[in-house]
Design a protein around this motif. Structure first.
Motif, PDB file in Angstrom:
ATOM      1  N   PRO A  31      64.748  57.135  87.021  1.00 15.04           N
ATOM      2  CA  PRO A  31      64.256  57.903  85.716  1.00 15.04           C
ATOM      3  C   PRO A  31      65.736  57.797  84.690  1.00 15.04           C
ATOM      4  O   PRO A  31      66.730  57.781  85.021  1.00 15.04           O
ATOM      5  CB  PRO A  31      64.179  59.234  86.272  1.00 15.04           C
ATOM      6  N   ARG A  33      66.839  59.820  81.693  1.00 15.46           N
ATOM      7  CA  ARG A  33      66.380  61.316  81.052  1.00 15.46           C
ATOM      8  C   ARG A  33      67.070  61.567  79.542  1.00 15.46           C
ATOM      9  O   ARG A  33      67.843  60.860  79.238  1.00 15.46           O
ATOM     10  CB  ARG A  33      66.854  62.331  81.961  1.00 15.46           C
ATOM     11  N   THR A  38      68.892  66.841  86.059  1.00 19.03           N
ATOM     12  CA  THR A  38      67.445  66.804  86.242  1.00 19.03           C
ATOM     13  C   THR A  38      66.323  67.457  85.733  1.00 19.03           C
ATOM     14  O   THR A  38      65.137  67.189  85.591  1.00 19.03           O
ATOM     15  CB  THR A  38      67.085  66.816  87.881  1.00 19.03           C
ATOM     16  N   ILE A  42      62.069  63.257  81.288  1.00 18.92           N
ATOM     17  CA  ILE A  42      62.031  61.719  81.758  1.00 18.92           C
ATOM     18  C   ILE A  42      61.640  61.009  80.468  1.00 18.92           C
ATOM     19  O   ILE A  42      60.444  61.139  80.071  1.00 18.92           O
ATOM     20  CB  ILE A  42      61.419  61.417  82.938  1.00 18.92           C
TER      21      ILE A  42
END
Length: 208
Positions: A31, A33, A38, A42
C-alpha cells in the motif's frame, strides 16, 4: 499384546501422505498511503519490484515516493530497496542470457558463412588462375599463329620467286636451244650450199 500388534499392523497398512515442496508466489502488492501511518487512506497498491522515486524519508519509518505516473504517497521504508527485486534481476539475467545465446548462434552462423565464403573465394581464385593461364596460352597461340602465318607468307613469296626464276631459266634455256637449233639449221643450209660448189671447183681444178 495381540491388540497392540493388530494396531501396529493396521497403522502400517495406512498410506502416509508424502510431503510436497511448495513455493510462495513471488507477487505481492504494497500500500501507498496518504500519510505516515496505517490509519491514512490507501492511495494505490504498488506491485513488488515497481520502481519509484524516493522524495523524502521521515523518522516514523515512512518514505514519500512518487510513481512513474506522477502519483505521490507514503510507504514503509522497509519495503523499499536500493536494488531491483530478485525476481526482476532474474528476469533481466534470463533476457541477457537469451541475448547472449542468440549472439552465440549468430556468431556461429556468421563463422559458417565466413567459411563458405572462404571456400567460394578459393574456388573463384582457382578459376581465375585457370582463366588467366588459358588466356595466356591463347595469347601465346595467337602470337605463334601470327608468326606461322608470317613465315608461311614469306615462304610463299620465296616459292613464287623461285618459281618465277625457274620459269625464267626454262624460258632462257628454250630460247638458247631455239637459237642453237636455228643456228645449226642455218649452218646446215650454208654448208649445203657451199660444199657442192667447193666440190665442183675441185673437179675443175683437177681437170687443169
Amino acid at each position: 499384546m495381540r491388540f497392540i500388534l493388530a494396531i501396529i499392523t493396521l497403522l502400517a497398512c495406512i498410506p502416509y501422505a508424502q510431503a510436497e515442496t511448495r513455493y510462495v508466489v513471488d507477487q505481492a502488492t504494497l500500500p501507498m498511503r496518504a500519510g505516515q501511518s496505517t490509519s491514512h487512506k490507501i492511495i494505490a497498491m504498488l506491485p513488488s519490484g515497481m520502481a519509484v522515486e524516493a522524495l523524502e524519508q521521515s523518522d516514523t519509518g515512512y518514505t514519500l515516493v512518487r510513481t512513474q505516473s506522477g502519483k505521490e504517497g507514503w510507504m514503509l521504508s522497509r519495503y523499499l530497496m536500493k536494488t531491483p527485486a530478485a525476481r526482476d534481476r532474474l528476469i533481466h539475467a534470463e533476457l541477457e542470457l537469451a541475448k547472449l545465446n542468440e549472439l552465440k548462434a549468430q556468431k556461429k552462423s556468421v563463422e559458417s558463412e565466413l567459411e563458405e565464403l572462404k571456400a567460394t573465394n578459393s574456388k573463384l581464385e582457382k578459376e581465375l588462375e585457370h582463366i588467366r593461364s588459358t588466356a595466356a596460352n591463347a595469347v601465346q597461340m595467337a602470337e605463334e599463329n601470327r608468326a606461322l602465318k608470317s613465315s608461311a607468307e614469306s615462304t610463299r613469296q620465296e616459292l613464287e620467286t623461285l618459281q618465277q626464276q625457274t620459269r625464267d631459266i626454262r624460258n632462257g634455256a628454250q630460247q638458247r636451244w631455239f637459237l642453237l637449233g636455228g643456228g645449226a639449221i642455218l649452218l646446215g643450209i650454208i654448208l649445203g650450199l657451199i660444199l657442192p660448189r667447193m666440190r665442183v671447183r675441185r673437179k675443175q681444178w683437177g681437170g687443169y
